[in-house]
Design an enzyme around this catalytic site. Sequence first.
Site, PDB file in Angstrom:
ATOM      1  N   ASP A   9       0.795  -1.234   0.000  1.00  0.00           N
ATOM      2  CA  ASP A   9       0.000   0.000   0.000  1.00  0.00           C
ATOM      3  C   ASP A   9       0.828   1.285   0.000  1.00  0.00           C
ATOM      4  OD1 ASP A   9      -1.938  -1.939   0.216  1.00  0.00           O
ATOM      5  OD2 ASP A   9      -2.856  -1.156   2.035  1.00  0.00           O
ATOM      6  N   LYS A  98      -6.940  -4.799  -3.208  1.00  0.00           N
ATOM      7  CA  LYS A  98      -7.772  -5.350  -2.147  1.00  0.00           C
ATOM      8  C   LYS A  98      -8.795  -4.330  -1.684  1.00  0.00           C
ATOM      9  CE  LYS A  98      -4.164  -4.140   1.213  1.00  0.00           C
ATOM     10  NZ  LYS A  98      -4.829  -3.120   1.998  1.00  0.00           N
ATOM     11  N   CYS A 140      -1.844  -2.311   7.639  1.00  0.00           N
ATOM     12  CA  CYS A 140      -1.767  -3.240   6.513  1.00  0.00           C
ATOM     13  C   CYS A 140      -0.444  -4.005   6.439  1.00  0.00           C
ATOM     14  CB  CYS A 140      -2.071  -2.511   5.214  1.00  0.00           C
ATOM     15  SG  CYS A 140      -3.784  -1.883   5.201  1.00  0.00           S
TER      16      CYS A 140
END
Length: 189
Positions: A9, A98, A140
């Site tokens: 990310d 995602k 994350c």
Amino acid sequence: MTRALIVVDVQPTFCEGGELPVAGGNAVADAVAAYAAAHRDRYALVATTQDWHVDPGDHFSDHPDFVDSWPPHGLAGTPNADLHPALADLAPDVSVRKGQHAAAYSGFEGTDDAGHPLADLLQEAGVDAVDVVGLAESHCVRATALDAQRLGLATRVLTDLTAPVSAELGAAARSELAAHGVALVRSDD
């Protein structure tokens, strides 16, 4: 060992100027890009993950609690959901997205454009060890590293190539990761 680098990310949405900024996010993007360029030969595969929210339900809120709900971020198809510009030359072997229709913290909840989950892509490449870097360490990166460890992959988080949402959440994440057998190392170790 056949090792993969998982870049979690690293998107403008999580960097200074983005919708859900992590302090030091842009510096992490630059450091990850430099590390990957200098050490690509250490990895059989480089994978990226992205929050790519279409309609994630109650993950988004106008009055977020910053635990289960958040301001809109990682909006699919927007420049801030793309990989950070610092990663323009990364050329990942695998890219997964995602969280299209639900909250998703772990990169292992993501799929590539053909619908293949990250775990399958790593297995097909013979990967048995991963280094996890990116944003945010407390969320994350933590979830991705824990899932990798649960899948039996020898898992390391390169601590200087990530940043937490807060110092307290970062300390809690590192404690949890260590308790689950994830190695916490610097990229220059």
